[in-house]
Design an enzyme around this catalytic site. Structure first.
Site, PDB file in Angstrom:
ATOM      1  N   TYR A  21       1.163  -1.335   0.354  1.00 11.68           N
ATOM      2  CA  TYR A  21      -0.121  -0.094  -0.212  1.00 11.68           C
ATOM      3  C   TYR A  21       1.077   1.699   0.687  1.00 11.68           C
ATOM      4  O   TYR A  21       0.295   1.996  -0.807  1.00 11.68           O
ATOM      5  CB  TYR A  21      -0.760  -0.014   0.996  1.00 11.68           C
ATOM      6  CG  TYR A  21      -1.680   1.312   1.361  1.00 11.68           C
ATOM      7  CD1 TYR A  21      -2.843   1.387   0.605  1.00 11.68           C
ATOM      8  CD2 TYR A  21      -1.442   2.195   3.011  1.00 11.68           C
ATOM      9  CE1 TYR A  21      -3.305   2.935   0.732  1.00 11.68           C
ATOM     10  CE2 TYR A  21      -1.856   2.773   2.544  1.00 11.68           C
ATOM     11  CZ  TYR A  21      -3.067   3.785   2.263  1.00 11.68           C
ATOM     12  OH  TYR A  21      -3.788   4.560   2.062  1.00 11.68           O
ATOM     13  N   GLU A  43     -11.092   5.602   5.789  1.00 10.38           N
ATOM     14  CA  GLU A  43     -10.594   5.852   6.880  1.00 10.38           C
ATOM     15  C   GLU A  43     -11.554   6.660   7.828  1.00 10.38           C
ATOM     16  O   GLU A  43     -11.270   6.150   9.504  1.00 10.38           O
ATOM     17  CB  GLU A  43      -9.713   8.050   6.470  1.00 10.38           C
ATOM     18  CG  GLU A  43      -9.345   7.393   4.910  1.00 10.38           C
ATOM     19  CD  GLU A  43      -7.562   7.141   6.273  1.00 10.38           C
ATOM     20  OE1 GLU A  43      -7.639   7.119   7.110  1.00 10.38           O
ATOM     21  OE2 GLU A  43      -6.764   6.827   5.164  1.00 10.38           O
ATOM     22  N   TRP A  51      -4.559   0.314  10.610  1.00  9.86           N
ATOM     23  CA  TRP A  51      -4.718   0.895   9.394  1.00  9.86           C
ATOM     24  C   TRP A  51      -4.855  -0.326   8.621  1.00  9.86           C
ATOM     25  O   TRP A  51      -5.289  -1.192   7.429  1.00  9.86           O
ATOM     26  CB  TRP A  51      -3.601   1.839   8.869  1.00  9.86           C
ATOM     27  CG  TRP A  51      -4.003   1.922   6.817  1.00  9.86           C
ATOM     28  CD1 TRP A  51      -2.963   1.239   6.088  1.00  9.86           C
ATOM     29  CD2 TRP A  51      -5.460   3.082   7.079  1.00  9.86           C
ATOM     30  NE1 TRP A  51      -3.978   1.418   4.906  1.00  9.86           N
ATOM     31  CE2 TRP A  51      -4.944   2.320   5.452  1.00  9.86           C
ATOM     32  CE3 TRP A  51      -6.719   2.636   6.881  1.00  9.86           C
ATOM     33  CZ2 TRP A  51      -6.188   2.439   3.920  1.00  9.86           C
ATOM     34  CZ3 TRP A  51      -7.169   3.443   6.353  1.00  9.86           C
ATOM     35  CH2 TRP A  51      -7.743   3.504   4.273  1.00  9.86           C
TER      36      TRP A  51
END
Length: 192
Positions: A21, A43, A51
């Site tokens: 990512y 988010e 995350w």
């Protein structure tokens, strides 16, 4: 990629999925409305979680969140919410699921008014990425004046789970802010 390649601290100390990512998506200026909407929902879903958790569930979110199609999400009803609450492969938080519906409706209202969500969201950085020059991970702020203004404006437009810290993480994710540390190989790449 060379094992000795220098990355941002979080990517070099994270999972393989986080490294991918970081290397292929995080910090790249993005103006695609579909991607911008997906990242806004992810988010928000990440609030209070890591995350890495969201990245591990991203494919499941795409499947169960109707490929992040705002028109479909805006029409979810109580039956769909209950379905999602029973789905273990995503984040099962009723407020976050409801926020996806609210955010889809707000997103559609904005695109109806402005034509493109990209134009609306990028106004907070005057259409150009902010290039920071942080030398260490510890230098990165949790939020900025611009993310605070974005959060306030988005809340006024009906968005949920868009506090100043979430908005700053969003700005980093979609390349509105280049927060790759200066020793990271992506710092220069994300400026082009």
């Amino acid at each position: 990629m060379n094992q000795q390649t220098t990355r941002c601290y979080w990517a070099s100390h994270g999972t393989e999925r986080e490294r991918i990512y970081h290397d292929t998506e995080w910090g790249i200026p993005n103006h695609d409305d579909a991607h911008l909407f997906e990242m806004l929902l992810l988010e928000g879903a990440q609030a209070g979680l890591s995350w890495a958790t969201i990245l591990n569930k991203r494919a499941a979110f795409r499947e169960h969140y109707d490929a992040f199609n705002p028109e479909q999400i805006a029409c979810w009803d109580d039956k769909k919410i209950q379905q999602l609450m029973n789905e273990p492969s995503i984040i099962r938080n009723r407020l976050k699921i409801q926020s996806a519906i609210d955010n889809a409706r707000a997103f559609l209202a904005i695109t109806e008014q402005t034509g493109r969500f990209s134009d609306y969201i990028w106004q907070f950085v005057n259409g150009e990425p902010i290039i920071n020059h942080w030398t260490t991970h510890a230098d990165l702020p949790a939020y900025s004046d611009k993310s605070e203004q974005m959060a306030k404006t988005l809340r006024q437009a009906g968005f949920k789970f868009v506090g100043k810290t979430i908005c700053y993480a969003y700005m980093q994710a979609v390349g509105m802010v280049n927060d790759h540390t200066t020793d990271c190989f992506r710092h220069i790449q994300c400026q082009n």
